[in-house]
Structures are given as C-alpha cells and as structure tokens.
Enzyme design. Structure first.
Site: not given
Length: 443
Positions: A223, A262, A266, A321
């Site tokens: 990420d 990815d 996060d 997301r």
C-alpha cells in the site's frame, strides 16, 4: 474550535458558491492551525488543530513539530529519506521531501532473484498444468514460485520505509512525492504526513493463487501508506494515484487481471485515532481498508479501536473501498465522491463496523444509481444523513434497501461524532473540496 454547520437556503446558493473560494482558503488555513509555540507560519511545524477528527483525541497529533534544527532533514533520494527516518534515535524529526523520489528507480529487474523467469512461472502454474485445487505454499525454494518469493522479498526490503514516532514528513512546494514507495507507520504514535503525491507501488512479483475464488487470482502487496497498530496519525493534503501504471493498462494471465496494486491507504491491526483530511484518492481499485480481517484472531485487537475520520477528501474514479470498514468508529463527512463507469461502491459496511457518513456529495455517471454507494458485507448499523447525489438530497440507506432488499442495512451507527471543526452543507462540498484537496495545495 467547536463544530459548526454552515447553513444556507437554496435561494442563497449562488451567493454561497461565489464565496466558496474564500471558504477554501479559510478552511485550509484552519487545518494548518498550530499549537502555541509551534511556529504557525512554518508549515513543517504545523500540528493538527483541536477537535479535527479522531487524531485530535487525547494528546492530539503534533508529529515532529518539536524537532530541533539538528533533526530537520531535506531529502531528494530514497536512500536519503530512509537514512533520515533511521537517524536521530527517539528525537522528534521533520523530513522535508523535495521533488519526486522513486523507490524503484532501477526497475523491477533489479529485485529479481537469480534464475527467476516469469515465463517459466506462467508455464508451470497455468490452470491447464497445475489445476485450481492446490495453492503454491509448499513449492520449494528452487521452483518458479520459490524464486518468485525470493524476488518479492528483495522488493519488500527495498520499497518499505518504517516511520518512527514523533515524525512529520512533508513535501516541499507543489511537486514533491514518492513513486513505488510504501510508508509503514507501524506500532508508533504521533505521525504527520502532508503535501505529498504518492504513485502507488507496483508489485513486481504478484503471486498466483489457484484456490482464490472459482478461477484463481493474482494477489499483490504494498500500500502507499499503512497505519498498522499506530495511534495519532494525520494524513493531510496528499494525492494518492496509480499514476503511470493504472489497472486499466494491466495485462491478463490465466484469464484474470494481473493485479500489481494493493491499497492506497490501510488502517489495520488495532490502529487508532487517525484523521485523513483534504487528500485526493484517485484512479484505483481497492482503495482504503479499515480493519483487514473478520477473523476472531484479529477481532480481539481491533474491537474498540480503528477510530478514523475522513473529511474534505476527493475520491475520484475509484472502484471500491472508500473506505471498507470493519470494527471501527469511522466518521466520513464533507467528502466529494466522483464515480466512473466501473464504480462498484464507496462505503463497505463490514463486521461490527460503526460508520457515520454525513454531509457528503456524490457525482455519479448516467446509469449508476445511489443504491450502489453502500455495500453490505456484514450486518452492522450505519448512519448516513444529509448526503447529496448529483445535486439532490438522497437517503442512501433507504434507496439501498429499496433496490437491494437482499442486503438490507440497519440505520443508526450508535454513536455521534463530536471531533469535527467546520461542517459544510453537502451542496457546496464539490466546489470547496475540488479546489482545495490534494498535494501542492497546502497553505
């Protein structure tokens, strides 16, 4: 600063929009407010204002504002950046990033282990040769999968950078940022990341998992930023994008997208007290994950944590997301969501989540309805009020439940956010956010 709702009637809308540019400047200045003694005119020493989201909880977030001159670094290369992160022991530090720093400047081939051959990998593990019932975890080190693992480990060591506590990382001017880097904010407290453009890391060696789904799948790492078990983190005026390597340009192998990205951000493993403000998240698929697993082994550490605020961010041309939430109390207000034709959803309602989404604006293309904004992954209550879709106020939960009755959502997240500064009506959010969010717009 107390929470204020900025009101206006429809008849005053024109006048309100005229004043929005001034409002952008005022709100941006508010996010740059410094605590006494922390040099309010030096953006590198600015701290998170009081009541500005979850990162202002308790001790607040000051980053490296207290750094002495010896611990202020200006870096222009990846090596210099990692050296600055490692220098100075536990002292507060400020790292100023000048220009674009490429963490993979030598290309993917520089990480490949001797003997690694992608064509040999494709040949051995194709569904025709390997099947779809056995994963690759038991493959020996000298196999194509073993050599892929070794190559991936080399990239992992190179592109990840561990950020220590009491650190501010800030871009200098309008063109500062990282390509191919992954900031690891892991197990620390009090970090600020501002005014940086992140081009998503490209996983040079994705893994094929034949058992992932009915057809198998490619899985990637890295990420742009990971908040892992950390507290008091403020990410402000950054831009996150896939840049020169969009998923739309990726090839397919074994009939599946060769996924080399990815997430962009996060927040996982019991992390807490995070504010993401005035950022741009764009051109990406799986964008932001709050809580990374439904399993009981991770739930014990996540329950009661994962408190995150998103405000005045631009989410543009994303698939999903934005964010997907598990467990956390997540406050999402005054953001602008601009969807493209491949839009799947914005808010993922996950296990034991408590999402509050208010005063946001959505711009959806023709043929994409507001019922798609919310996606139910698990049964959890949601608060979604005062949101607008294509210029009209919409009850997002009601339209979702009416059109997708098999995934009925419950209303009422069970908590009321109090850590907010100025709250705008959704009608003016696109104008304000589109002109104020992202790297290079910090004042």
């Amino acid at each position: 600063m107390s929470t204020r709702i900025w009101h206006g009637h429809a008849s005053k809308r024109a006048a309100a929009l005229v004043g929005c540019t001034a409002l952008v400047l005022g709100l941006t200045a508010a996010t740059a407010q410094a605590r006494p003694g922390h040099h309010p005119h030096d953006v590198a020493r600015q701290t998170l204002p009081a009541k500005d989201g979850w990162a202002s909880q308790g001790t607040g977030t000051t980053g490296g504002a207290a750094a002495d001159a010896e611990h202020v670094y200006t870096v222009t290369t990846w090596a210099e950046f990692k050296a600055a992160l490692a220098a100075g022991g536990d002292a507060p530090r400020i790292i100023k990033v000048k220009g674009t720093i490429d963490a993979v400047s030598e290309g993917c081939d520089a990480f490949a282990a001797p003997g690694y051959d992608f064509d040999a990998y494709l040949e051995k593990y194709s569904p025709e040769n390997w099947g779809l019932e056995t994963d690759l975890s038991a493959e020996p080190d000298d196999s194509p999968e073993g050599l892929r693992r070794a190559s991936a480990a080399r990239q992992d060591r190179s592109v990840k950078a561990n950020v220590p506590a009491d650190t501010t990382i800030i871009g200098v001017g309008r063109n500062a940022g990282f390509k191919g880097a992954s900031l690891q904010i892991k197990g620390v407290d009090n970090v600020i990341v501002r005014n940086l453009a992140f081009e998503s890391p490209v996983d040079c060696f994705p893994q094929w998992d034949p058992t992932d789904g009915d057809k198998g799948n490619w899985n990637s790492e890295y990420d742009s930023a990971v908040v892992y078990g950390s507290t008091h983190v403020w990410l402000d005026h950054n831009t996150f994008t896939d840049g020169e390597h969009p998923d739309s340009a990726a090839p397919t192998h074994f009939g599946m997208l060769y996924q080399q990205h990815d997430g962009q951000l996060d927040v996982v493993k019991g992390a807490d007290y995070v504010t993401a403000s005035w950022n741009v998240f764009t051109e990406h698929d799986k964008t932001i994950l709050i809580g990374n697993s439904d399993s009981e082994s991770t739930a014990a550490g996540d329950r009661g944590h994962l408190k995150v605020t998103f405000h005045h961010n631009l989410f543009k041309n994303l698939v999903e997301r934005a964010p997907r939430v598990r467990f956390g109390q997540v406050d999402v207000y005054n953001n602008h969501f601009v969807a493209s034709d491949d839009y799947a959803y914005s808010f993922g309602v996950g296990k034991e989540s408590a999402l509050v989404a208010e005063h946001n604006a959505f711009t959806l293309p023709k043929g994409v309805g507001p019922a798609k904004v919310l996606k139910k992954w698990n049964d959890a209550p949601v608060t979604a009020a005062h949101n607008r879709v294509n210029g009209r106020t919409v009850d997002l939960i009601a339209v979702h439940n009416a059109e997708i009755p098999a995934e009925t959502l419950r209303t009422g997240a069970g908590w009321t956010p109090t850590l907010r500064t100025v709250v705008l009506p959704a009608a003016v959010v696109p104008h304000v956010v589109d002109r104020g969010a992202g790297a290079g717009r910090l004042r």
